[in-house]
Scaffold this motif. Structure first.
Motif, PDB file in Angstrom:
ATOM      1  N   LEU A   1       0.843  -1.184   0.000  1.00 14.99           N
ATOM      2  CA  LEU A   1       0.000   0.000   0.000  1.00 14.99           C
ATOM      3  C   LEU A   1       0.886   1.245   0.000  1.00 14.99           C
ATOM      4  O   LEU A   1       2.047   1.199   0.401  1.00 14.99           O
ATOM      5  CB  LEU A   1      -0.939   0.001   1.212  1.00 14.99           C
ATOM      6  CG  LEU A   1      -1.982  -1.116   1.217  1.00 14.99           C
ATOM      7  CD1 LEU A   1      -2.676  -1.207   2.572  1.00 14.99           C
ATOM      8  CD2 LEU A   1      -3.006  -0.903   0.117  1.00 14.99           C
ATOM      9  N   GLU A   2       0.312   2.353  -0.420  1.00  9.87           N
ATOM     10  CA  GLU A   2       1.067   3.595  -0.566  1.00  9.87           C
ATOM     11  C   GLU A   2       1.404   4.228   0.784  1.00  9.87           C
ATOM     12  O   GLU A   2       0.568   4.271   1.698  1.00  9.87           O
ATOM     13  CB  GLU A   2       0.243   4.575  -1.393  1.00  9.87           C
ATOM     14  CG  GLU A   2       0.938   5.880  -1.670  1.00  9.87           C
ATOM     15  CD  GLU A   2       0.099   6.799  -2.526  1.00  9.87           C
ATOM     16  OE1 GLU A   2       0.698   7.705  -3.118  1.00  9.87           O
ATOM     17  OE2 GLU A   2      -1.123   6.642  -2.606  1.00  9.87           O
ATOM     18  N   GLY A   3       2.614   4.736   0.904  1.00 11.47           N
ATOM     19  CA  GLY A   3       3.022   5.478   2.093  1.00 11.47           C
ATOM     20  C   GLY A   3       2.896   4.657   3.354  1.00 11.47           C
ATOM     21  O   GLY A   3       3.315   3.510   3.418  1.00 11.47           O
ATOM     22  N   LYS A   4       2.247   5.249   4.369  1.00 14.13           N
ATOM     23  CA  LYS A   4       2.082   4.588   5.666  1.00 14.13           C
ATOM     24  C   LYS A   4       0.689   3.988   5.834  1.00 14.13           C
ATOM     25  O   LYS A   4       0.285   3.654   6.942  1.00 14.13           O
ATOM     26  CB  LYS A   4       2.362   5.578   6.787  1.00 14.13           C
ATOM     27  CG  LYS A   4       3.807   6.059   6.812  1.00 14.13           C
ATOM     28  CD  LYS A   4       4.032   7.014   7.954  1.00 14.13           C
ATOM     29  CE  LYS A   4       5.457   7.525   7.957  1.00 14.13           C
ATOM     30  NZ  LYS A   4       5.670   8.488   9.049  1.00 14.13           N
ATOM     31  N   VAL A   5      -0.043   3.856   4.732  1.00 15.74           N
ATOM     32  CA  VAL A   5      -1.364   3.221   4.780  1.00 15.74           C
ATOM     33  C   VAL A   5      -1.157   1.742   5.104  1.00 15.74           C
ATOM     34  O   VAL A   5      -0.405   1.046   4.416  1.00 15.74           O
ATOM     35  CB  VAL A   5      -2.119   3.390   3.443  1.00 15.74           C
ATOM     36  CG1 VAL A   5      -3.413   2.593   3.441  1.00 15.74           C
ATOM     37  CG2 VAL A   5      -2.383   4.856   3.156  1.00 15.74           C
ATOM     38  N   LEU A   6      -1.833   1.271   6.147  1.00 15.06           N
ATOM     39  CA  LEU A   6      -1.706  -0.127   6.559  1.00 15.06           C
ATOM     40  C   LEU A   6      -2.906  -0.970   6.174  1.00 15.06           C
ATOM     41  O   LEU A   6      -2.814  -2.199   6.169  1.00 15.06           O
ATOM     42  CB  LEU A   6      -1.503  -0.201   8.079  1.00 15.06           C
ATOM     43  CG  LEU A   6      -0.273   0.531   8.625  1.00 15.06           C
ATOM     44  CD1 LEU A   6      -0.227   0.417  10.142  1.00 15.06           C
ATOM     45  CD2 LEU A   6       1.003  -0.001   7.986  1.00 15.06           C
ATOM     46  N   ILE A   7      -4.036  -0.316   5.836  1.00 18.62           N
ATOM     47  CA  ILE A   7      -5.251  -1.048   5.481  1.00 18.62           C
ATOM     48  C   ILE A   7      -6.109  -0.210   4.541  1.00 18.62           C
ATOM     49  O   ILE A   7      -6.196   1.013   4.683  1.00 18.62           O
ATOM     50  CB  ILE A   7      -6.058  -1.442   6.749  1.00 18.62           C
ATOM     51  CG1 ILE A   7      -7.287  -2.281   6.369  1.00 18.62           C
ATOM     52  CG2 ILE A   7      -6.411  -0.230   7.585  1.00 18.62           C
ATOM     53  CD1 ILE A   7      -7.967  -2.953   7.557  1.00 18.62           C
ATOM     54  N   GLU A   8      -6.720  -0.885   3.574  1.00 16.55           N
ATOM     55  CA  GLU A   8      -7.708  -0.275   2.687  1.00 16.55           C
ATOM     56  C   GLU A   8      -8.858  -1.274   2.560  1.00 16.55           C
ATOM     57  O   GLU A   8      -8.622  -2.468   2.418  1.00 16.55           O
ATOM     58  CB  GLU A   8      -7.105   0.020   1.319  1.00 16.55           C
ATOM     59  CG  GLU A   8      -8.040   0.732   0.374  1.00 16.55           C
ATOM     60  CD  GLU A   8      -7.343   1.306  -0.852  1.00 16.55           C
ATOM     61  OE1 GLU A   8      -8.057   1.808  -1.727  1.00 16.55           O
ATOM     62  OE2 GLU A   8      -6.096   1.246  -0.934  1.00 16.55           O
ATOM     63  N   VAL A   9     -10.078  -0.768   2.635  1.00 19.69           N
ATOM     64  CA  VAL A   9     -11.253  -1.635   2.600  1.00 19.69           C
ATOM     65  C   VAL A   9     -12.206  -1.146   1.522  1.00 19.69           C
ATOM     66  O   VAL A   9     -12.482   0.053   1.431  1.00 19.69           O
ATOM     67  CB  VAL A   9     -11.979  -1.655   3.966  1.00 19.69           C
ATOM     68  CG1 VAL A   9     -13.247  -2.505   3.911  1.00 19.69           C
ATOM     69  CG2 VAL A   9     -11.054  -2.156   5.068  1.00 19.69           C
ATOM     70  N   THR A  10     -12.704  -2.068   0.708  1.00 13.22           N
ATOM     71  CA  THR A  10     -13.770  -1.765  -0.249  1.00 13.22           C
ATOM     72  C   THR A  10     -14.955  -2.665   0.080  1.00 13.22           C
ATOM     73  O   THR A  10     -14.786  -3.807   0.496  1.00 13.22           O
ATOM     74  CB  THR A  10     -13.340  -2.010  -1.706  1.00 13.22           C
ATOM     75  OG1 THR A  10     -13.124  -3.400  -1.908  1.00 13.22           O
ATOM     76  CG2 THR A  10     -12.073  -1.250  -2.047  1.00 13.22           C
ATOM     77  N   VAL A  11     -16.164  -2.112  -0.107  1.00 19.00           N
ATOM     78  CA  VAL A  11     -17.363  -2.915   0.142  1.00 19.00           C
ATOM     79  C   VAL A  11     -18.402  -2.635  -0.926  1.00 19.00           C
ATOM     80  O   VAL A  11     -18.431  -1.562  -1.529  1.00 19.00           O
ATOM     81  CB  VAL A  11     -17.981  -2.657   1.539  1.00 19.00           C
ATOM     82  CG1 VAL A  11     -16.989  -2.955   2.647  1.00 19.00           C
ATOM     83  CG2 VAL A  11     -18.535  -1.276   1.675  1.00 19.00           C
ATOM     84  N   THR A  12     -19.261  -3.617  -1.104  1.00 14.96           N
ATOM     85  CA  THR A  12     -20.493  -3.484  -1.888  1.00 14.96           C
ATOM     86  C   THR A  12     -21.637  -3.771  -0.937  1.00 14.96           C
ATOM     87  O   THR A  12     -21.599  -4.774  -0.209  1.00 14.96           O
ATOM     88  CB  THR A  12     -20.528  -4.475  -3.060  1.00 14.96           C
ATOM     89  OG1 THR A  12     -19.367  -4.273  -3.877  1.00 14.96           O
ATOM     90  CG2 THR A  12     -21.789  -4.303  -3.887  1.00 14.96           C
ATOM     91  N   ALA A  13     -22.622  -2.891  -0.927  1.00 14.05           N
ATOM     92  CA  ALA A  13     -23.744  -3.056  -0.010  1.00 14.05           C
ATOM     93  C   ALA A  13     -25.053  -2.788  -0.752  1.00 14.05           C
ATOM     94  O   ALA A  13     -25.064  -2.226  -1.850  1.00 14.05           O
ATOM     95  CB  ALA A  13     -23.616  -2.097   1.173  1.00 14.05           C
ATOM     96  N   VAL A  14     -26.137  -3.181  -0.114  1.00 18.01           N
ATOM     97  CA  VAL A  14     -27.483  -2.963  -0.646  1.00 18.01           C
ATOM     98  C   VAL A  14     -28.082  -1.757   0.080  1.00 18.01           C
ATOM     99  O   VAL A  14     -27.834  -1.559   1.270  1.00 18.01           O
ATOM    100  CB  VAL A  14     -28.351  -4.224  -0.417  1.00 18.01           C
ATOM    101  CG1 VAL A  14     -29.776  -3.993  -0.881  1.00 18.01           C
ATOM    102  CG2 VAL A  14     -27.729  -5.414  -1.126  1.00 18.01           C
ATOM    103  N   ARG A  15     -28.856  -0.953  -0.646  1.00 14.82           N
ATOM    104  CA  ARG A  15     -29.537   0.191  -0.034  1.00 14.82           C
ATOM    105  C   ARG A  15     -30.910  -0.224   0.464  1.00 14.82           C
ATOM    106  O   ARG A  15     -31.512  -1.134  -0.065  1.00 14.82           O
ATOM    107  CB  ARG A  15     -29.756   1.297  -1.060  1.00 14.82           C
ATOM    108  CG  ARG A  15     -28.539   2.037  -1.432  1.00 14.82           C
ATOM    109  CD  ARG A  15     -28.943   3.418  -1.873  1.00 14.82           C
ATOM    110  NE  ARG A  15     -28.876   3.587  -3.321  1.00 14.82           N
ATOM    111  CZ  ARG A  15     -28.802   4.761  -3.904  1.00 14.82           C
ATOM    112  NH1 ARG A  15     -28.788   5.867  -3.187  1.00 14.82           N
ATOM    113  NH2 ARG A  15     -28.733   4.857  -5.194  1.00 14.82           N
ATOM    114  N   GLY A  16     -31.398   0.555   1.426  1.00 18.08           N
ATOM    115  CA  GLY A  16     -32.779   0.369   1.864  1.00 18.08           C
ATOM    116  C   GLY A  16     -32.962  -0.671   2.918  1.00 18.08           C
ATOM    117  O   GLY A  16     -32.103  -1.344   3.365  1.00 18.08           O
TER     118      GLY A  16
END
Length: 116
Positions: A101-116
């Motif tokens: 990961l770039e620089g001092k970033v230790l975690i990145e999270v992506t999600v897909t969710a449903v609305r409503g």
């Protein structure tokens, strides 16, 4: 149509939604923190992003977690489980990858969710 929420980086948004689906991504706002604090911060941002587009953490159907050191996975897992709670009906499908990961970033999270 497609709904987009601006983030701070050029060329990409922090969240998008189309019909019933929401996609969002986050990293910690303070990269001087350790993995536990960065994980908590990142998940708080994910939660706010989802709420901004009419969803919530219990509506996540899929997630990808990228961590800079795969040895930190048990720490991240513990915080993730506390964040989602004990009800397995609220647990999404999730993958976790050790990546650079770039620089001092230790975690990145992506999600897909449903609305409503």
């Amino acid at each position: 149509m497609i709904e987009r929420k601006r983030g701070v980086y050029q060329g990409r948004n922090k969240s998008s939604a189309y019909k019933d689906l929401v996609w969002t991504v986050a990293t910690a706002s303070n990269t001087e923190l350790g993995i536990a604090e960065q994980t908590k911060s990142t998940l708080e941002i994910i939660e706010r992003n989802l709420e901004e587009l009419g969803s919530n953490k219990f509506q996540i159907v899929s997630s990808q977690v990228y961590i800079a050191d795969i040895k930190d996975k048990p720490i991240m897992d513990s915080i993730w489980c506390d964040w989602l709670g004990d009800n397995p009906d609220n647990w999404p499908q999730r993958a976790c990858l050790g990546v650079e990961l770039e620089g001092k970033v230790l975690i990145e999270v992506t999600v897909t969710a449903v609305r409503g």
